[in-house]
Design a protein around this motif. Sequence first.
Motif, PDB file in Angstrom:
ATOM      1  N   ALA A 227      15.586  38.612   7.116  1.00 15.25           N
ATOM      2  CA  ALA A 227      17.050  38.486   7.081  1.00 15.25           C
ATOM      3  C   ALA A 227      17.694  39.171   8.292  1.00 15.25           C
ATOM      4  O   ALA A 227      17.067  40.006   8.948  1.00 15.25           O
ATOM      5  CB  ALA A 227      17.583  39.108   5.799  1.00 15.25           C
ATOM      6  N   ASN A 228      18.941  38.819   8.576  1.00 13.62           N
ATOM      7  CA  ASN A 228      19.738  39.586   9.541  1.00 13.62           C
ATOM      8  C   ASN A 228      20.442  40.666   8.744  1.00 13.62           C
ATOM      9  O   ASN A 228      21.118  40.355   7.757  1.00 13.62           O
ATOM     10  CB  ASN A 228      20.815  38.707  10.196  1.00 13.62           C
ATOM     11  CG  ASN A 228      20.193  37.534  10.896  1.00 13.62           C
ATOM     12  OD1 ASN A 228      19.233  37.692  11.628  1.00 13.62           O
ATOM     13  ND2 ASN A 228      20.722  36.345  10.628  1.00 13.62           N
ATOM     14  N   VAL A 229      20.301  41.898   9.168  1.00 10.23           N
ATOM     15  CA  VAL A 229      20.778  42.996   8.318  1.00 10.23           C
ATOM     16  C   VAL A 229      21.817  43.856   9.040  1.00 10.23           C
ATOM     17  O   VAL A 229      21.603  44.287  10.179  1.00 10.23           O
ATOM     18  CB  VAL A 229      19.601  43.894   7.879  1.00 10.23           C
ATOM     19  CG1 VAL A 229      20.089  45.001   6.959  1.00 10.23           C
ATOM     20  CG2 VAL A 229      18.529  43.069   7.171  1.00 10.23           C
ATOM     21  N   THR A 230      22.933  44.097   8.364  1.00 13.75           N
ATOM     22  CA  THR A 230      23.921  45.058   8.846  1.00 13.75           C
ATOM     23  C   THR A 230      23.951  46.211   7.851  1.00 13.75           C
ATOM     24  O   THR A 230      24.082  45.988   6.638  1.00 13.75           O
ATOM     25  CB  THR A 230      25.327  44.415   8.928  1.00 13.75           C
ATOM     26  OG1 THR A 230      25.229  43.230   9.712  1.00 13.75           O
ATOM     27  CG2 THR A 230      26.338  45.355   9.572  1.00 13.75           C
ATOM     28  N   LEU A 231      23.810  47.416   8.372  1.00 17.18           N
ATOM     29  CA  LEU A 231      23.722  48.597   7.511  1.00 17.18           C
ATOM     30  C   LEU A 231      24.908  49.510   7.827  1.00 17.18           C
ATOM     31  O   LEU A 231      25.028  50.019   8.947  1.00 17.18           O
ATOM     32  CB  LEU A 231      22.401  49.311   7.826  1.00 17.18           C
ATOM     33  CG  LEU A 231      22.118  50.644   7.138  1.00 17.18           C
ATOM     34  CD1 LEU A 231      22.033  50.471   5.634  1.00 17.18           C
ATOM     35  CD2 LEU A 231      20.804  51.221   7.664  1.00 17.18           C
ATOM     36  N   ILE A 232      25.784  49.700   6.833  1.00 18.31           N
ATOM     37  CA  ILE A 232      26.902  50.628   7.018  1.00 18.31           C
ATOM     38  C   ILE A 232      26.437  51.967   6.456  1.00 18.31           C
ATOM     39  O   ILE A 232      26.240  52.100   5.249  1.00 18.31           O
ATOM     40  CB  ILE A 232      28.173  50.135   6.290  1.00 18.31           C
ATOM     41  CG1 ILE A 232      28.510  48.688   6.714  1.00 18.31           C
ATOM     42  CG2 ILE A 232      29.342  51.067   6.584  1.00 18.31           C
ATOM     43  CD1 ILE A 232      29.708  48.094   5.974  1.00 18.31           C
ATOM     44  N   ALA A 233      26.230  52.929   7.357  1.00 16.77           N
ATOM     45  CA  ALA A 233      25.592  54.183   6.940  1.00 16.77           C
ATOM     46  C   ALA A 233      26.567  55.341   6.971  1.00 16.77           C
ATOM     47  O   ALA A 233      27.250  55.574   7.968  1.00 16.77           O
ATOM     48  CB  ALA A 233      24.409  54.485   7.858  1.00 16.77           C
TER      49      ALA A 233
END
Length: 399
Positions: A227-233
Amino acid sequence: MTLANKKVVLGITGGIAAYKCPEIVRRLKDLQCDVRVVMTAGAKEFITPLTLQAVSGNPVSDSLLDPAAEASMGHIELAKWADLVVIAPASADVIAKINAGMANDLLTTICLATSAPIAIAPAMNQQMYAAKATQRNLACLEQMGMYIWGPASGEQACGDVGKGRLLEPMEIVERVTNHFAAPSLDLNILITAGPTREAIDPVRYISNHSSGKMGFAIAQAAKQLGANVTLIAGPVSLTTPNGVNRLDVVSASDMHKQAIIHAPTHDIFIACAAVADYRPAAISDQKIKKNDDDMVVSMIKNPDILADVSALEEQRPFCVGFAAETQDVETYARGKLQRKKLDMIAANNVSIAGQGFNSDSNALTLYWPQGKLDLPLADKQELAKQLVVEIIKHYNQAQ
Ligand code: C5P
């Protein structure tokens, strides 16, 4: 399955298990994989380069400083050539060196210079494997996005019994095959992770014990599944998994803003962050002095990020929440599922030692309106993989 057109660098380090390497190479060649072998000085004490050259059909590389070898295929070329680097057997020494970012021989240099995924198949004495330094190094490599394959348990060459045996050649070949077979999912997944920090004044804040490990493990698993993943950390001290797009935030309001901006372009939203429920009503401009015997901080409620994303009227992603509970897990989890109008919720009982907050393992129960599924205690990486597979399955059913 064929591995035609796939290029694998097999790195061999010094260990008795190196005798299994010709078999690994032969089985990869059976699948039409192009294999180039790189040996450390230690590896050559256990097996000859000539054997590996014969089975791979390619020259074996073993030196960073040999002009003749560099002229045929230099270390940077070799690092760029690889679609996958597999180190088997990986000694405790090479694992430590890679973790430290050292590049004092050909194999470690390739590891730094390659953009290809790296798989490490440890093999060593069980006590060396269990040593805190080795465990820490392996955990760091995994966090950097490297695959850790094995080790297996059993009788060891030194007579000990325990964990530290190299996986069997066919198991390693199977993992290589699985790696290349991993689908490239046309899915965009947005994840929140870690705690949030709510400022009281310029030097103080209110927060919680979330380590972010579960959310980061989910991001890594989703990426590895294609998957293409965006992680808001939130504020955590964890390394970004390979290939994951990371957005750092501090407060719940920052996290809310980023989630609302990015949710409409994502298919799945997994809210794993431990968002502070309240924040100080006002942030003092100056450091608050301890002049009084007591102090009252007036708090106001933070926005519910997950509920707001789930309430999006257009381009709403498939929404998955988390519920960390200490009692009546199912009742509270299902309550949240309904109240926040979620597609799924992953619940865990954080009152059980060794699970949830700040721990390396976890157990979850997944609830959706018509069913539930237990994912038993496992390390967070393994659990994350099972979780993402289930989420994708339910997402696909909902389409
Ligand atoms: O209501 P509660 O905090 O127990 O719900 C937990 C779930 O909601 C988690 O998925 C968490 O990430 C999400 N959440 C959120 N924003 C908040 C509070 C919780 O996204 N302000």
